[in-house]
Design a protein around this motif. Structure first.
Motif, PDB file in Angstrom:
ATOM      1  N   ALA A   1       0.878  -1.173   0.000  1.00  0.00           N
ATOM      2  CA  ALA A   1       0.000   0.000   0.000  1.00  0.00           C
ATOM      3  C   ALA A   1       0.913   1.219   0.000  1.00  0.00           C
ATOM      4  O   ALA A   1       1.256   1.742   1.058  1.00  0.00           O
ATOM      5  CB  ALA A   1      -0.924   0.000   1.215  1.00  0.00           C
TER       6      ALA A   1
ATOM      7  N   LYS B   1      -0.639   6.711  -1.400  1.00  0.00           N
ATOM      8  CA  LYS B   1      -2.074   6.473  -1.239  1.00  0.00           C
ATOM      9  C   LYS B   1      -2.604   6.960   0.113  1.00  0.00           C
ATOM     10  O   LYS B   1      -3.805   7.067   0.314  1.00  0.00           O
ATOM     11  CB  LYS B   1      -2.389   4.986  -1.411  1.00  0.00           C
ATOM     12  CG  LYS B   1      -2.152   4.466  -2.816  1.00  0.00           C
ATOM     13  CD  LYS B   1      -2.533   3.007  -2.935  1.00  0.00           C
ATOM     14  CE  LYS B   1      -2.339   2.483  -4.367  1.00  0.00           C
ATOM     15  NZ  LYS B   1      -3.270   3.110  -5.324  1.00  0.00           N
ATOM     16  N   TRP B   2      -1.684   7.239   1.018  1.00  0.00           N
ATOM     17  CA  TRP B   2      -2.073   7.715   2.350  1.00  0.00           C
ATOM     18  C   TRP B   2      -1.972   9.230   2.451  1.00  0.00           C
ATOM     19  O   TRP B   2      -2.149   9.790   3.531  1.00  0.00           O
ATOM     20  CB  TRP B   2      -1.156   7.088   3.413  1.00  0.00           C
ATOM     21  CG  TRP B   2      -1.091   5.593   3.370  1.00  0.00           C
ATOM     22  CD1 TRP B   2      -0.281   4.821   2.588  1.00  0.00           C
ATOM     23  CD2 TRP B   2      -1.857   4.666   4.148  1.00  0.00           C
ATOM     24  NE1 TRP B   2      -0.487   3.488   2.829  1.00  0.00           N
ATOM     25  CE2 TRP B   2      -1.455   3.361   3.790  1.00  0.00           C
ATOM     26  CE3 TRP B   2      -2.842   4.819   5.134  1.00  0.00           C
ATOM     27  CZ2 TRP B   2      -2.005   2.213   4.364  1.00  0.00           C
ATOM     28  CZ3 TRP B   2      -3.374   3.674   5.712  1.00  0.00           C
ATOM     29  CH2 TRP B   2      -2.960   2.399   5.330  1.00  0.00           C
TER      30      TRP B   2
ATOM     31  N   ASP C   1     -11.941   7.030   0.735  1.00  0.00           N
ATOM     32  CA  ASP C   1     -10.775   6.568  -0.024  1.00  0.00           C
ATOM     33  C   ASP C   1      -9.870   5.697   0.844  1.00  0.00           C
ATOM     34  O   ASP C   1      -9.345   4.669   0.390  1.00  0.00           O
ATOM     35  CB  ASP C   1      -9.990   7.767  -0.563  1.00  0.00           C
ATOM     36  CG  ASP C   1     -10.775   8.556  -1.614  1.00  0.00           C
ATOM     37  OD1 ASP C   1     -11.638   7.957  -2.280  1.00  0.00           O
ATOM     38  OD2 ASP C   1     -10.528   9.765  -1.758  1.00  0.00           O
TER      39      ASP C   1
ATOM     40  N   LEU D   1      -8.942   1.678   0.422  1.00  0.00           N
ATOM     41  CA  LEU D   1      -7.559   1.200   0.469  1.00  0.00           C
ATOM     42  C   LEU D   1      -7.418   0.077   1.486  1.00  0.00           C
ATOM     43  O   LEU D   1      -6.822  -0.970   1.201  1.00  0.00           O
ATOM     44  CB  LEU D   1      -6.632   2.367   0.835  1.00  0.00           C
ATOM     45  CG  LEU D   1      -5.164   2.029   1.110  1.00  0.00           C
ATOM     46  CD1 LEU D   1      -4.489   1.472  -0.139  1.00  0.00           C
ATOM     47  CD2 LEU D   1      -4.417   3.268   1.607  1.00  0.00           C
TER      48      LEU D   1
END
Length: 292
Positions: free
Chosen positions: A58, A62-63, A78, A82
């Motif tokens: 991950a 994406k964070w 979102d 994830l």
């Protein structure tokens, strides 16, 4: 004698099992509790060249928020998507694995840890020294990875460890009280350097400078939080009893390291992160000052 032994065995069998939990900072040669979810936040290309067995990928991006304001917290939906995609479930232990190349790299893991805690996960840990340290202690990487089994986890982002821009503005204007801790190197704090996305250089009025790399020896990727510094940050909290400690930097990355140490290692209550930090602050045209 046999009756006593039988009674002891019965008691052991009947006793509830205490689940093994993670500590906030795990060493690379440390055995993990069964069922721990290993989240590798490195880039996909790095993950593909080798990763800890069973890890899911991950990537850190994406964070994070958009390029013009990377410290912004992604929308809850979102983050939920994830987390569902990597099979995260409430109640399971989660180990966050970063690359482990420098002290700066630790901030990525700390920011993900903070996000997971805010999302309701409680059994969390960061791999000290990251993937690099794990390989260095004899870890045997694997290259292939099975697709995670998706979960149906539902999250709500709590604000317990967050200070938003309005809260920070109240502190700067004197409408509320908090201790502002700037995690950036001195040249940023003194206004001699700025992040490319920031509108102006400088820091928040009244802020103290506690550089994130304080918790590492040199630029080592391994956290080795000195006892003297732990005492110092506890003293800062004690001298300002009742006031939250608010950690910030440029984009809530270095600041996450200070938040992690103060909240999770030193055990100080009411430690908060200002995730958008100076980039988000200056994008709104807010005033800054030169520290020192």
């Amino acid at each position: 004698m046999h009756r006593i032994l039988a009674a002891l065995i019965a008691l052991l069998v009947a006793a509830p099992l205490v689940a093994q939990t993670l500590t906030p900072l795990s060493e690379p040669d440390e055995a993990l509790p069964e069922g721990t979810l290993i989240i590798d936040i490195r880039a996909p290309k790095d993950f593909a060249t080798g990763h800890m067995p069973g890890a899911v990928n991950a990537p850190y991006g994406k964070w994070r928020g958009p390029k013009n304001n990377p410290g912004r917290v992604p929308a809850a939906e979102d983050l939920q998507a994830l987390l569902q995609g990597i099979g995260a479930m409430m109640g399971q232990g989660i180990l966050v694995v970063h690359e482990g190349k420098s002290a700066t790299d630790f901030g990525a893991a700390a920011r993900v840890y903070w996000t997971l805690k805010s999302a309701g996960f409680s059994d969390l840990s960061i791999l000290n020294g990251g993937y690099t340290a794990w390989v260095g202690t004899g870890g045997d990487p694997e290259k292939l990875a099975e697709a995670p089994v998706k979960s149906d986890v539902q999250i709500t982002l709590a604000s317990d460890w967050l200070m938003d821009r309005d809260g920070v503005k109240d502190v700067v204007l004197g409408a509320s009280e908090a201790v502002l801790l700037d995690a950036r190197p001195l040249e940023f704090f003194e206004g001699n350097k700025k992040h490319p996305a920031a509108q102006t250089a400088g820091t928040l009025e009244g802020a103290l400078n506690l550089v994130h790399s304080t918790w590492f020896k040199g630029n080592s990727p391994r956290m080795d939080a000195p006892a003297a510094m732990i005492t110092e940050i506890r003293a800062i909290a004690g001298e300002n009893s009742g006031k939250p400690l608010v950690s910030f930097c440029n984009t809530g990355h270095w600041a996450a390291t200070n938040w992690f140490v103060a909240s999770e290692i030193a055990g100080i209550e009411n430690v908060k992160l200002y995730p958008e930090s100076m980039v988000g602050w200056t994008l709104l045209g807010n005033a800054v000052t030169n520290g020192g």
